[in-house]
Design a protein around this motif. Structure first.
Motif, PDB file in Angstrom:
ATOM      1  N   ASP A  92       0.839  -1.193   0.000  1.00  0.00           N
ATOM      2  CA  ASP A  92       0.000   0.000   0.000  1.00  0.00           C
ATOM      3  C   ASP A  92       0.876   1.246   0.000  1.00  0.00           C
ATOM      4  OD1 ASP A  92      -1.965   1.907   0.306  1.00  0.00           O
ATOM      5  OD2 ASP A  92      -2.364   1.450   2.406  1.00  0.00           O
ATOM      6  N   VAL A  93       1.624   1.440   1.081  1.00  0.00           N
ATOM      7  CA  VAL A  93       2.517   2.587   1.192  1.00  0.00           C
ATOM      8  C   VAL A  93       3.833   2.310   0.454  1.00  0.00           C
ATOM      9  CG1 VAL A  93       3.788   4.037   2.828  1.00  0.00           C
ATOM     10  CG2 VAL A  93       1.471   3.266   3.371  1.00  0.00           C
ATOM     11  N   TYR A  94       4.259   1.088   0.459  1.00  0.00           N
ATOM     12  CA  TYR A  94       5.499   0.703  -0.215  1.00  0.00           C
ATOM     13  C   TYR A  94       5.380  -0.758  -0.634  1.00  0.00           C
ATOM     14  CZ  TYR A  94       6.806  -1.784   4.079  1.00  0.00           C
ATOM     15  OH  TYR A  94       6.825  -2.640   5.143  1.00  0.00           O
ATOM     16  N   GLY A  95       6.240  -1.160  -1.555  1.00  0.00           N
ATOM     17  CA  GLY A  95       6.247  -2.553  -1.976  1.00  0.00           C
ATOM     18  C   GLY A  95       5.097  -2.904  -2.898  1.00  0.00           C
ATOM     19  N   ASN A  96       5.161  -4.115  -3.440  1.00  0.00           N
ATOM     20  CA  ASN A  96       4.181  -4.564  -4.419  1.00  0.00           C
ATOM     21  C   ASN A  96       3.817  -6.020  -4.146  1.00  0.00           C
ATOM     22  OD1 ASN A  96       2.789  -4.807  -7.127  1.00  0.00           O
ATOM     23  ND2 ASN A  96       4.462  -6.269  -7.405  1.00  0.00           N
ATOM     24  N   LEU A  97       2.538  -6.320  -4.218  1.00  0.00           N
ATOM     25  CA  LEU A  97       2.058  -7.694  -4.060  1.00  0.00           C
ATOM     26  C   LEU A  97       1.190  -8.118  -5.238  1.00  0.00           C
ATOM     27  CD1 LEU A  97       1.278  -7.594  -0.252  1.00  0.00           C
ATOM     28  CD2 LEU A  97       2.729  -9.293  -1.355  1.00  0.00           C
ATOM     29  N   GLN A  98       1.281  -7.402  -6.333  1.00  0.00           N
ATOM     30  CA  GLN A  98       0.463  -7.726  -7.503  1.00  0.00           C
ATOM     31  C   GLN A  98       0.925  -9.032  -8.126  1.00  0.00           C
ATOM     32  OE1 GLN A  98       0.400  -4.597 -10.376  1.00  0.00           O
ATOM     33  NE2 GLN A  98      -0.901  -5.698 -11.829  1.00  0.00           N
ATOM     34  N   ALA A  99      -0.021  -9.863  -8.488  1.00  0.00           N
ATOM     35  CA  ALA A  99       0.288 -11.159  -9.099  1.00  0.00           C
ATOM     36  C   ALA A  99       1.151 -10.965 -10.341  1.00  0.00           C
ATOM     37  CB  ALA A  99      -0.989 -11.895  -9.451  1.00  0.00           C
ATOM     38  N   ALA A 100       2.141 -11.850 -10.504  1.00  0.00           N
ATOM     39  CA  ALA A 100       3.083 -11.750 -11.625  1.00  0.00           C
ATOM     40  C   ALA A 100       3.174 -13.113 -12.310  1.00  0.00           C
ATOM     41  CB  ALA A 100       4.451 -11.318 -11.124  1.00  0.00           C
ATOM     42  N   PRO A 101       2.357 -13.364 -13.319  1.00  0.00           N
ATOM     43  CA  PRO A 101       2.463 -14.621 -14.060  1.00  0.00           C
ATOM     44  C   PRO A 101       3.757 -14.680 -14.859  1.00  0.00           C
ATOM     45  CG  PRO A 101       0.925 -13.142 -15.141  1.00  0.00           C
ATOM     46  CD  PRO A 101       1.302 -12.487 -13.849  1.00  0.00           C
ATOM     47  N   GLY A 102       4.274 -15.889 -15.036  1.00  0.00           N
ATOM     48  CA  GLY A 102       5.499 -16.021 -15.810  1.00  0.00           C
ATOM     49  C   GLY A 102       6.137 -17.379 -15.658  1.00  0.00           C
ATOM     50  N   ARG A 103       7.448 -17.425 -15.843  1.00  0.00           N
ATOM     51  CA  ARG A 103       8.206 -18.673 -15.822  1.00  0.00           C
ATOM     52  C   ARG A 103       9.368 -18.581 -14.841  1.00  0.00           C
ATOM     53  NH1 ARG A 103       9.571 -18.746 -22.139  1.00  0.00           N
ATOM     54  NH2 ARG A 103       9.272 -16.494 -21.805  1.00  0.00           N
ATOM     55  N   GLU A 104       9.770 -19.734 -14.342  1.00  0.00           N
ATOM     56  CA  GLU A 104      10.971 -19.827 -13.525  1.00  0.00           C
ATOM     57  C   GLU A 104      11.968 -20.774 -14.189  1.00  0.00           C
ATOM     58  OE1 GLU A 104       9.340 -18.991  -8.981  1.00  0.00           O
ATOM     59  OE2 GLU A 104      10.105 -20.976  -9.509  1.00  0.00           O
ATOM     60  N   PHE A 105      13.219 -20.390 -14.145  1.00  0.00           N
ATOM     61  CA  PHE A 105      14.329 -21.231 -14.571  1.00  0.00           C
ATOM     62  C   PHE A 105      15.238 -21.432 -13.358  1.00  0.00           C
ATOM     63  CE2 PHE A 105      12.775 -18.964 -18.218  1.00  0.00           C
ATOM     64  CZ  PHE A 105      12.836 -19.859 -19.276  1.00  0.00           C
ATOM     65  N   SER A 106      15.659 -22.642 -13.117  1.00  0.00           N
ATOM     66  CA  SER A 106      16.537 -22.888 -11.977  1.00  0.00           C
ATOM     67  C   SER A 106      17.612 -23.885 -12.357  1.00  0.00           C
ATOM     68  CB  SER A 106      15.736 -23.407 -10.777  1.00  0.00           C
ATOM     69  OG  SER A 106      15.077 -24.628 -11.092  1.00  0.00           O
ATOM     70  N   ALA A 107      18.704 -23.855 -11.593  1.00  0.00           N
ATOM     71  CA  ALA A 107      19.836 -24.736 -11.870  1.00  0.00           C
ATOM     72  C   ALA A 107      20.767 -24.703 -10.668  1.00  0.00           C
ATOM     73  CB  ALA A 107      20.567 -24.294 -13.138  1.00  0.00           C
ATOM     74  N   TYR A 108      21.860 -25.465 -10.784  1.00  0.00           N
ATOM     75  CA  TYR A 108      22.955 -25.399  -9.829  1.00  0.00           C
ATOM     76  C   TYR A 108      24.130 -24.692 -10.501  1.00  0.00           C
ATOM     77  CZ  TYR A 108      20.452 -29.164  -7.362  1.00  0.00           C
ATOM     78  OH  TYR A 108      19.515 -29.916  -6.722  1.00  0.00           O
ATOM     79  N   ALA A 109      24.833 -23.872  -9.721  1.00  0.00           N
ATOM     80  CA  ALA A 109      26.044 -23.214 -10.187  1.00  0.00           C
ATOM     81  C   ALA A 109      27.164 -23.538  -9.203  1.00  0.00           C
ATOM     82  CB  ALA A 109      25.836 -21.707 -10.278  1.00  0.00           C
ATOM     83  N   ARG A 110      28.388 -23.391  -9.657  1.00  0.00           N
ATOM     84  CA  ARG A 110      29.525 -23.695  -8.780  1.00  0.00           C
ATOM     85  C   ARG A 110      30.648 -22.701  -9.048  1.00  0.00           C
ATOM     86  NH1 ARG A 110      30.625 -28.939  -6.556  1.00  0.00           N
ATOM     87  NH2 ARG A 110      29.160 -29.774  -8.086  1.00  0.00           N
ATOM     88  N   VAL A 111      31.137 -22.058  -7.987  1.00  0.00           N
ATOM     89  CA  VAL A 111      32.265 -21.164  -8.163  1.00  0.00           C
ATOM     90  C   VAL A 111      33.537 -22.003  -8.231  1.00  0.00           C
ATOM     91  CG1 VAL A 111      31.112 -19.260  -6.975  1.00  0.00           C
ATOM     92  CG2 VAL A 111      32.589 -20.803  -5.685  1.00  0.00           C
ATOM     93  N   PRO A 112      34.570 -21.510  -8.888  1.00  0.00           N
ATOM     94  CA  PRO A 112      35.805 -22.294  -9.013  1.00  0.00           C
ATOM     95  C   PRO A 112      36.355 -22.706  -7.650  1.00  0.00           C
ATOM     96  CG  PRO A 112      35.867 -20.408 -10.486  1.00  0.00           C
ATOM     97  CD  PRO A 112      34.656 -20.235  -9.623  1.00  0.00           C
ATOM     98  N   GLY A 113      36.669 -23.974  -7.523  1.00  0.00           N
ATOM     99  CA  GLY A 113      37.250 -24.486  -6.291  1.00  0.00           C
ATOM    100  C   GLY A 113      36.259 -24.930  -5.244  1.00  0.00           C
ATOM    101  N   ALA A 114      34.979 -24.645  -5.428  1.00  0.00           N
ATOM    102  CA  ALA A 114      33.985 -25.011  -4.422  1.00  0.00           C
ATOM    103  C   ALA A 114      33.660 -26.496  -4.494  1.00  0.00           C
ATOM    104  CB  ALA A 114      32.717 -24.193  -4.616  1.00  0.00           C
ATOM    105  N   ARG A 115      33.431 -27.089  -3.339  1.00  0.00           N
ATOM    106  CA  ARG A 115      33.041 -28.499  -3.284  1.00  0.00           C
ATOM    107  C   ARG A 115      31.559 -28.679  -3.580  1.00  0.00           C
ATOM    108  NH1 ARG A 115      36.049 -30.743   2.247  1.00  0.00           N
ATOM    109  NH2 ARG A 115      38.120 -29.872   1.813  1.00  0.00           N
ATOM    110  N   GLN A 116      30.780 -27.704  -3.171  1.00  0.00           N
ATOM    111  CA  GLN A 116      29.331 -27.816  -3.291  1.00  0.00           C
ATOM    112  C   GLN A 116      28.792 -26.716  -4.207  1.00  0.00           C
ATOM    113  OE1 GLN A 116      27.383 -30.159  -2.022  1.00  0.00           O
ATOM    114  NE2 GLN A 116      28.792 -31.174  -0.604  1.00  0.00           N
ATOM    115  N   PRO A 117      27.705 -26.999  -4.922  1.00  0.00           N
ATOM    116  CA  PRO A 117      27.093 -25.959  -5.757  1.00  0.00           C
ATOM    117  C   PRO A 117      26.201 -25.042  -4.940  1.00  0.00           C
ATOM    118  CG  PRO A 117      25.855 -27.979  -5.959  1.00  0.00           C
ATOM    119  CD  PRO A 117      27.021 -28.292  -5.050  1.00  0.00           C
TER     120      PRO A 117
END
Length: 605
Positions: A92-117
């Motif tokens: 109301d005063v700040y922020g937004n809660l309006q519905a947002a239809p769309g798609r999600e993409f997800s994956a695992y990433a790994r920084v160099p040298g890391a054991r876990q993603p």
């Protein structure tokens, strides 16, 4: 186009992990559709369901579907970060809660040298315009799971038609049950086999709970900046898949903004150090950031774990909850124990409390921050945070903690024991990334020693930051790796911090970082907000909203002002400000009470 599986999900796995000349390789891509009653921002819950103290149900409590796990994770993230109370102003005063239809993409990433993603996820709203591409990149606050920045970055970015990229920055809620040898899959559902999101290395114990922040064998904080950069890079690749005719999307043709609060704010500032024009601007709220040459926040946390229960007795008018009358006897006993150990001075409880308070003041903790720290003290958060971070800094596996701390599920009697399947199924959705919570507790393995020395475990944690043992040197090496450096020149940055922050005190973090950045020529604005503490969600309690204002309105205002400048340089960037707002108490929040910098004061809303 990837072939769709049941439930509207597409999955592809990269052939090999690691990095290529073009950037990181992302593993186990997933694409899901979210429209109608299951959209991006609230999973279709809306404000009333988000306000509910009852979590969205699992039809089969021990085996939720991916959609159910996601919906509950989004519910939990909103409730843990934002003030959603009626009259509180969100949506109301700040922020937004309006519905947002769309798609999600997800994956695992790994920084160099890391054991876990680490997990990365991108939300692409249907309102995204490839001709005016924009991408907001955010790291989860605290150690939360992948949706742990959605009330901040998602609320703002989706409303502006931007894609929003998230990372759990090597922490998150991918808990692993050592007893059941069970963890979580990419879609958040529990499993005992397959490509689990986190499986700890060789553990020295077959019992208890392992979680990524503490037991990955990595030092996630040292890589927070790279985690956020990889989230942005994943976002660009996801846009290539979402809009192949407009590809390639790059940092040169896509407006980019980094944003985060708490640990997420720390990740934003660490990403600001990285060479290259990946980000157009950064907004960091209450950032957990330590600078080389100054005592790290770990030093304060271990000191607070020891002294704050006693020190709070030197203050009156503490915020409720926790109920201070119930905690007072234990706090007085802590003073007595500290006196016996020579760690405070004074012949009575009052004098001992003043001694403890003075030590915290000498470390840089102001009275307002100490008062707000009563919440973390009452929940024993200091000890849990210190145990987790010590494990991460030293890269200790499960069962290897140098101070013998571990984590376990609780049985029906409240004692540590094997986790029921129905409890375990909730962890990915509701776990904060640092127990206690969601039926997982911190276990002190020093019971025998503690009978003679009640402070043994806490002093052991403190010695890891101040001592000279092999373990202390190991932990301090990890702390040094996580120290922030100056940002690259020319990058617009806004840092926002509450003067009453009792968890990440401003005097130990932002007040040290901003001069470092400015000395290096950074383009930085600094908003210090009076009457703002660390947890907006605590404003659900009447005593807190009488004392404090939410910090998120200033995050949204800073993003608005930075964005306006990026779109049209005629709009000025934010400038330094000492903000003097007025808490709302029991009346509805009015925008004028917030005294937002750069906005002329007007009556009413």
């Amino acid at each position: 186009m990837l072939p769709l599986l049941s439930g509207g999900t597409a999955i592809a796995t990269a052939a090999t992990p690691g990095h290529t000349d073009e950037g990181p390789v992302f593993e186990q891509w997933r694409e899901t559709q979210h429209r109608g009653s299951d959209e991006l921002l609230t999973a279709g819950l809306g404000i009333e369901a988000l306000r509910s103290t009852s979590a969205p149900a699992f039809a089969r409590p021990a085996q939720p579907t991916a959609d159910e796990a996601r919906r509950r994770a989004i519910w939990s993230s909103w409730r843990g970060i934002a003030d959603l109370t009626p009259g509180g102003g969100f949506g109301d005063v700040y922020g937004n809660l309006q519905a947002a239809p769309g798609r999600e993409f997800s994956a695992y990433a790994r920084v160099p040298g890391a054991r876990q993603p680490h997990r990365v996820l991108v939300q692409v709203p249907d309102s995204f315009d490839p001709a005016h591409a924009c991408l907001v990149a955010a790291a989860s606050s605290g150690s939360r799971g992948i949706y742990g920045a959605i009330p901040v970055a998602g609320s703002w970015g989706l409303a502006h038609g931007c894609a929003v990229a998230y990372t759990d920055k090597g922490a998150g809620s991918d808990y692993y049950d050592l007893d059941a040898r069970a963890g979580f899959q990419a879609d958040g559902t529990p499993a005992t086999q397959g490509a689990l999101a986190f499986v700890p290395g060789e553990a020295t114990t077959p019992h208890g709970i392992a979680f990524k922040h503490a037991h990955s064998g990595d030092n996630p904080e040292a890589d927070w900046g790279r985690h956020l950069l990889q989230a942005l890079q994943f976002g660009l690749q996801a846009l290539d898949r979402a809009y192949p005719r407009s590809a390639p999307f790059t940092a040169a043709n896509t407006r980019t903004l980094g944003v985060g609060v708490s640990n997420g704010g720390g990740a934003v500032l660490r990403a600001a150090e990285i060479d290259g024009d990946w980000f157009d601007a950064m907004v960091a709220g209450e950032p957990n950031v330590s600078v080389a040459g100054a005592p790290p926040l770990f030093d304060f946390v271990t000191q607070a774990a020891l002294l704050m229960p006693c020190a709070l007795l030197a203050l009156d008018d503490l915020p409720q909850p926790p109920l201070q009358a119930q905690l007072a006897p234990a706090s007085a006993q802590r003073c007595t124990t500290l006196k016996s150990a020579g760690q405070v001075q004074g012949d009575d409880t009052a004098a001992q409390a003043r001694s403890a308070r003075q030590q915290l003041a000498d470390a840089g903790l102001g009275e307002d921050a100490l008062r707000a720290g009563a919440f973390s003290t009452g929940l024993d958060l200091w000890r849990a945070i210190a145990a987790t971070y010590a494990s991460a800094y030293g890269r200790y596996g499960a069962g290897e903690h140098p101070c013998a701390y571990g984590f376990s599920a609780t049985g029906a009697d409240g004692r540590p024991g094997p986790a029921p399947a129905g409890l375990r199924s909730t962890w990915w959705s509701e776990g904060s990334g640092i127990p206690p919570g969601s039926g997982v507790v911190l276990v002190d393995g020093n019971a025998a020693r503690s009978a003679e020395d009640p402070l043994y475990g806490l002093n052991c944690l403190r010695a890891l930051g101040t001592g000279d043992s092999a373990d202390a040197r190991r932990v301090r090496a990890g702390i040094a790796e996580a120290a922030a450096r100056a940002p690259r020149r020319g990058l617009p940055i806004v840092v926002i911090h509450g003067l009453h922050d009792g968890l990440v005190p401003i005097g130990m973090t932002s007040d040290r970082y901003v001069p470092l950045a400015r000395k290096a020529g950074a383009q930085i604005a600094y908003w210090r907000v009076d009457h703002a503490q660390h947890f907006d969600s605590l404003l659900a309690f009447p005593d807190y909203r009488k004392r404090y204002v939410p910090l998120l309105p200033y995050m949204f205002a800073a993003m608005d002002q930075v964005w306006a400048h990026l779109e049209d340089p005629a709009h000025a960037l934010p400038q330094d400000a000492l903000v003097q707002p007025t808490p709302r108490a029991e009346a509805p929040l009015l925008r004028g009470q917030l005294s937002i910098p750069g906005i002329p004061a007007t009556p009413g809303r």
